[in-house]
Design an enzyme around this catalytic site. Structure first.
Site, PDB file in Angstrom:
ATOM      1  N   HIS A  16       0.824  -1.216   0.000  1.00  0.00           N
ATOM      2  CA  HIS A  16       0.000   0.000   0.000  1.00  0.00           C
ATOM      3  C   HIS A  16       0.854   1.261   0.000  1.00  0.00           C
ATOM      4  O   HIS A  16       0.339   2.354  -0.181  1.00  0.00           O
ATOM      5  CB  HIS A  16      -0.950   0.000   1.203  1.00  0.00           C
ATOM      6  CG  HIS A  16      -0.255   0.159   2.527  1.00  0.00           C
ATOM      7  ND1 HIS A  16       0.710  -0.732   2.972  1.00  0.00           N
ATOM      8  CD2 HIS A  16      -0.378   1.087   3.505  1.00  0.00           C
ATOM      9  CE1 HIS A  16       1.140  -0.347   4.172  1.00  0.00           C
ATOM     10  NE2 HIS A  16       0.502   0.756   4.509  1.00  0.00           N
ATOM     11  N   HIS A  38       2.322   9.233   1.122  1.00  0.00           N
ATOM     12  CA  HIS A  38       0.941   9.093   0.644  1.00  0.00           C
ATOM     13  C   HIS A  38       0.699  10.107  -0.469  1.00  0.00           C
ATOM     14  O   HIS A  38       1.209  11.222  -0.418  1.00  0.00           O
ATOM     15  CB  HIS A  38      -0.055   9.367   1.775  1.00  0.00           C
ATOM     16  CG  HIS A  38       0.009   8.389   2.895  1.00  0.00           C
ATOM     17  ND1 HIS A  38      -0.793   7.267   2.972  1.00  0.00           N
ATOM     18  CD2 HIS A  38       0.785   8.345   4.020  1.00  0.00           C
ATOM     19  CE1 HIS A  38      -0.521   6.586   4.075  1.00  0.00           C
ATOM     20  NE2 HIS A  38       0.438   7.222   4.730  1.00  0.00           N
ATOM     21  N   HIS A  63       7.411   7.090   5.202  1.00  0.00           N
ATOM     22  CA  HIS A  63       6.703   6.594   4.024  1.00  0.00           C
ATOM     23  C   HIS A  63       5.883   7.738   3.445  1.00  0.00           C
ATOM     24  O   HIS A  63       5.793   8.813   4.037  1.00  0.00           O
ATOM     25  CB  HIS A  63       5.828   5.379   4.369  1.00  0.00           C
ATOM     26  CG  HIS A  63       4.746   5.685   5.345  1.00  0.00           C
ATOM     27  ND1 HIS A  63       4.903   5.570   6.709  1.00  0.00           N
ATOM     28  CD2 HIS A  63       3.470   6.136   5.171  1.00  0.00           C
ATOM     29  CE1 HIS A  63       3.796   5.924   7.320  1.00  0.00           C
ATOM     30  NE2 HIS A  63       2.904   6.274   6.404  1.00  0.00           N
TER      31      HIS A  63
END
Length: 255
Positions: free
Chosen positions: A95, A123, A121
């Site tokens: 994801h 998004h 990470h």
């Protein structure tokens, strides 16, 4: 083509060509039932409450940082980060893609509590918004204290002419692991200090992880700078307070 444009194309390509938006890895590498970012899926964001009851809580993230309700303060002080270079590994979690520090990469200090830096990470688009505006991308620097408390620093990105130092270093390796779920690639020593943060101006509120199990009590710090996606929809504020720290003698830095 400038580096920022390449980065945007990379992230769109990664998300578009992934066969699924499912994972068992969380923001803090915990385990959970599979989830999806597809709003029409049976395990999409609207159904996350069935995966974990925490996702139905009143302190959910992300939120819209509405400056009409933000309390401007100066007593939070300068953001205290004590990062240092450490070995790191790039991981495709399905994801998202995460850079995990495998050694001691230093810590963030909030209210006398030390939160060890674990990973970063990304998004796309941003999960948090400011006055209703979502940005092109959002990075999460995830930290954890010795007693398991979580603190996350979020950085909002807009596509522009200046390249991001960390993503520039990782560019070729990001592309190499983009379509390989579960792939890990050692990156050697990575210094988290190259990540640009405004330590004087930032938002602060209490929220949750943005993936199941949506654990609440997370201390969120949102840096003041301000396709198919892997971003959770904005959650209700539920009368929570949001503070915008502006330390004295410093000015707003814009990109």
């Amino acid at each position: 083509m400038n580096m920022a444009t390449i980065i945007k194309i990379f992230f769109f390509s990664f998300l578009f060509h992934s066969s699924e938006f499912l994972a068992r890895s969380l923001e803090v590498d915990d385990t959970s039932d599979e989830f999806s970012y597809d709003q029409y899926a049976n395990n999409g964001p609207a159904k996350w409450g069935e995966i974990s009851s925490n996702c139905n809580g009143n302190l959910q993230s992300p939120i819209d940082l509405d400056n009409k309700v933000v309390e401007v303060v100066s007593n939070l002080g300068i953001l205290q980060k004590y990062y240092k270079p450490s070995n790191a590994t790039l991981v495709n979690r399905g994801h998202d893609i995460m850079l995990r520090w495998d050694g001691d990469a230093g810590y963030l200090k909030i209210n006398e509590t030390q939160y060890q830096l674990l990973q970063i990470h990304w998004h796309t688009p941003s999960e948090h918004s400011i006055d209703g505006k979502r940005y092109d991308m959002e990075a999460h620097l995830v930290h954890m204290s010795s007693d398991g408390k979580i603190a996350v620093i979020a950085i909002l990105y807009e596509i522009g002419l200046l390249p991001d130092d960390l993503l520039t270093i990782l560019e070729g390796d990001l592309i190499a692991v983009a379509d390989k779920k579960g792939a890990e690639k050692p990156m050697g020593i990575i210094d988290p200090n190259i990540i640009k943060l405004d330590v004087n101006i930032y938002y602060r509120y209490i929220g949750s992880l943005t993936t199941p199990p949506c654990t609440q009590g997370v201390v969120w710090t949102i840096d003041g700078k301000g396709f198919e996606s892997n971003a959770r929809p904005v959650q209700p504020l539920n009368e929570r307070s949001i503070k915008l720290n502006k330390s004295c003698y410093f000015h707003w830095l814009t990109t």
